[in-house]
Design a protein around this motif. Structure first.
Motif, mmCIF file in Angstrom:
data_model
loop_
_atom_site.group_PDB
_atom_site.id
_atom_site.type_symbol
_atom_site.label_atom_id
_atom_site.label_comp_id
_atom_site.label_asym_id
_atom_site.label_seq_id
_atom_site.Cartn_x
_atom_site.Cartn_y
_atom_site.Cartn_z
ATOM 1 N N TYR A 20 -2.882 25.562 34.774
ATOM 2 C CA TYR A 20 -2.128 26.689 35.351
ATOM 3 C C TYR A 20 -2.312 27.953 34.522
ATOM 4 O O TYR A 20 -2.677 28.996 35.033
ATOM 5 N N SER A 21 -2.090 27.842 33.225
ATOM 6 C CA SER A 21 -2.273 29.022 32.368
ATOM 7 C C SER A 21 -3.739 29.203 31.982
ATOM 8 O O SER A 21 -4.149 30.293 31.603
ATOM 9 N N LYS A 22 -4.507 28.120 32.024
ATOM 10 C CA LYS A 22 -5.880 28.124 31.507
ATOM 11 C C LYS A 22 -5.898 28.641 30.066
ATOM 12 O O LYS A 22 -6.783 29.385 29.647
ATOM 13 N N PHE A 23 -4.895 28.207 29.298
ATOM 14 C CA PHE A 23 -4.754 28.624 27.899
ATOM 15 C C PHE A 23 -4.584 27.355 27.043
ATOM 16 O O PHE A 23 -3.480 27.033 26.594
ATOM 17 N N PRO A 24 -5.679 26.615 26.834
ATOM 18 C CA PRO A 24 -5.577 25.390 26.029
ATOM 19 C C PRO A 24 -5.214 25.707 24.579
ATOM 20 O O PRO A 24 -5.714 26.674 23.993
ATOM 21 N N VAL A 25 -4.312 24.897 24.026
ATOM 22 C CA VAL A 25 -3.862 25.056 22.641
ATOM 23 C C VAL A 25 -3.949 23.685 21.952
ATOM 24 O O VAL A 25 -3.669 22.662 22.578
ATOM 25 N N GLY A 26 -4.326 23.706 20.677
ATOM 26 C CA GLY A 26 -4.342 22.484 19.870
ATOM 27 C C GLY A 26 -3.532 22.686 18.607
ATOM 28 O O GLY A 26 -3.472 23.804 18.075
ATOM 29 N N ALA A 40 -1.798 18.623 21.957
ATOM 30 C CA ALA A 40 -2.257 19.704 22.826
ATOM 31 C C ALA A 40 -1.146 20.038 23.810
ATOM 32 O O ALA A 40 -0.209 19.244 23.989
ATOM 33 N N ASN A 41 -1.244 21.210 24.423
ATOM 34 C CA ASN A 41 -0.234 21.569 25.440
ATOM 35 C C ASN A 41 -0.468 20.766 26.717
ATOM 36 O O ASN A 41 -1.603 20.466 27.088
ATOM 37 N N ILE A 42 0.628 20.414 27.359
ATOM 38 C CA ILE A 42 0.576 19.584 28.571
ATOM 39 C C ILE A 42 1.432 20.259 29.634
ATOM 40 O O ILE A 42 2.665 20.217 29.564
ATOM 41 N N GLU A 43 0.752 20.929 30.560
ATOM 42 C CA GLU A 43 1.483 21.696 31.584
ATOM 43 C C GLU A 43 1.810 20.822 32.789
ATOM 44 O O GLU A 43 1.355 19.675 32.904
ATOM 45 N N ASN A 44 2.642 21.376 33.670
ATOM 46 C CA ASN A 44 3.074 20.646 34.866
ATOM 47 C C ASN A 44 3.140 21.605 36.048
ATOM 48 O O ASN A 44 3.468 22.785 35.872
ATOM 49 N N TRP A 51 4.887 21.575 28.366
ATOM 50 C CA TRP A 51 5.286 21.849 26.979
ATOM 51 C C TRP A 51 4.083 22.227 26.115
ATOM 52 O O TRP A 51 2.944 22.067 26.510
ATOM 53 N N CYS A 52 4.403 22.733 24.945
ATOM 54 C CA CYS A 52 3.412 23.300 24.028
ATOM 55 C C CYS A 52 2.702 22.210 23.218
ATOM 56 O O CYS A 52 3.144 21.055 23.170
ATOM 57 N N ALA A 53 1.630 22.634 22.550
ATOM 58 C CA ALA A 53 0.856 21.716 21.708
ATOM 59 C C ALA A 53 1.667 21.220 20.499
ATOM 60 O O ALA A 53 1.543 20.060 20.090
ATOM 61 N N GLU A 54 2.501 22.090 19.948
ATOM 62 C CA GLU A 54 3.213 21.745 18.712
ATOM 63 C C GLU A 54 4.143 20.548 18.888
ATOM 64 O O GLU A 54 4.131 19.627 18.057
ATOM 65 N N PRO A 55 4.981 20.516 19.963
ATOM 66 C CA PRO A 55 5.836 19.336 20.122
ATOM 67 C C PRO A 55 5.068 18.058 20.407
ATOM 68 O O PRO A 55 5.550 16.964 20.068
ATOM 69 N N LEU A 81 -5.164 34.798 18.357
ATOM 70 C CA LEU A 81 -4.379 33.805 17.616
ATOM 71 C C LEU A 81 -3.203 33.379 18.482
ATOM 72 O O LEU A 81 -2.785 34.102 19.392
ATOM 73 N N CYS A 82 -2.657 32.205 18.183
ATOM 74 C CA CYS A 82 -1.554 31.683 18.985
ATOM 75 C C CYS A 82 -0.347 31.426 18.080
ATOM 76 O O CYS A 82 -0.153 30.300 17.600
ATOM 77 N N PRO A 83 0.466 32.443 17.826
ATOM 78 C CA PRO A 83 1.677 32.218 17.031
ATOM 79 C C PRO A 83 2.608 31.297 17.816
ATOM 80 O O PRO A 83 2.815 31.512 19.018
ATOM 81 N N PRO A 84 3.166 30.252 17.183
ATOM 82 C CA PRO A 84 4.074 29.346 17.904
ATOM 83 C C PRO A 84 5.195 30.128 18.586
ATOM 84 O O PRO A 84 5.730 31.100 18.026
ATOM 85 N N CYS A 85 5.560 29.693 19.787
ATOM 86 C CA CYS A 85 6.632 30.371 20.515
ATOM 87 C C CYS A 85 7.979 30.110 19.824
ATOM 88 O O CYS A 85 8.068 29.288 18.912
ATOM 89 N N GLY A 86 8.999 30.778 20.271
ATOM 90 C CA GLY A 86 10.313 30.669 19.617
ATOM 91 C C GLY A 86 10.836 29.251 19.576
ATOM 92 O O GLY A 86 11.322 28.776 18.541
HETATM 93 O O1 DUR Z 1 2.503 28.226 20.448
HETATM 94 C C1 DUR Z 1 2.191 27.982 21.615
HETATM 95 C C2 DUR Z 1 2.262 28.943 22.629
HETATM 96 C C3 DUR Z 1 1.877 28.583 23.910
HETATM 97 N N1 DUR Z 1 1.453 27.313 24.147
HETATM 98 C C4 DUR Z 1 1.054 26.921 25.505
HETATM 99 C C5 DUR Z 1 2.154 26.830 26.500
HETATM 100 C C6 DUR Z 1 1.402 26.997 27.801
HETATM 101 O O2 DUR Z 1 0.861 25.732 28.186
HETATM 102 C C7 DUR Z 1 0.245 27.924 27.426
HETATM 103 C C8 DUR Z 1 0.444 29.345 27.880
HETATM 104 O O3 DUR Z 1 1.658 29.842 27.452
HETATM 105 O O4 DUR Z 1 0.157 27.878 26.024
HETATM 106 C C9 DUR Z 1 1.358 26.368 23.157
HETATM 107 O O5 DUR Z 1 0.953 25.237 23.379
HETATM 108 N N2 DUR Z 1 1.743 26.741 21.910
#
Ligand code: DUR
Ligand code: ZN
Length: 130
Positions: A20-26, A40-44, A51-55, A81-86
């Motif tokens: 959906y976002s086409k924004f893969p994160v590791g 990795a992030n796992i969208e729905n 949810w995000c890659a960090e959890p 860069l991908c700063p972790p979200c809040g």
């Molecule tokens: O720190 C972050 C920020 C965003 N995302 C993911 C959430 C979503 O799948 C995609 C776009 O927001 O990136 C992460 O995994 N980690």
């Protein structure tokens, strides 16, 4: 520079489910047990359910027996860069100390290093409970 941690995060990014976002994160965690845990992030399709890659990495750490995050790397496929979200900052803080290092990476490696205290200043702590 923790090259192995960056490479683990980059490898984990290949497992991202981000249609959906086409924004893969590791993300990769070096835990207090010496092991590296990744996620990795796992969208729905129901967008808020993703949810995000960090959890993902934190869940793997907990289930693998790791108790504390020693250092953590985060990388996104896009060049920024991908700063972790809040929300992730609070989740990371649960298993980190103020000096725990978080590395923001791009495809070349670690580009920015932050301590937990820099990433989440004035955090909600157990002392806050009174
Ligand atoms: O720190 C972050 C920020 C965003 N995302 C993911 C959430 C979503 O799948 C995609 C776009 O927001 O990136 C992460 O995994 N980690
Ligand atoms: Zn997040």
């Amino acid at each position: 520079m923790p090259r192995d941690l960056f490479e683990a995060a980059r490898d984990a990014m290949k497992y991202a489910h981000a249609p959906y976002s086409k924004f893969p994160v590791g993300a990769a965690i070096r835990a207090d047990d010496g092991k590296v845990y990744t996620g990795a992030n796992i969208e729905n399709l129901s967008f808020p359910q993703g949810w995000c890659a960090e959890p993902t990495a934190i869940g793997c750490m907990v289930m693998g027996g790791g108790k504390k995050i020693v250092e953590m790397a985060v990388v996104a496929e896009k060049l920024a860069l991908c700063p972790p979200c809040g929300g992730c900052r609070q989740k990371i803080a649960e298993f980190a100390g103020p000096e725990t290092r978080i590395y923001l990476c791009d495809d070349g490696g670690v580009q920015k290093t932050l301590t937990m205290d820099e990433l989440l200043p004035f955090a909600f702590k157990t002392e806050s409970l009174g």
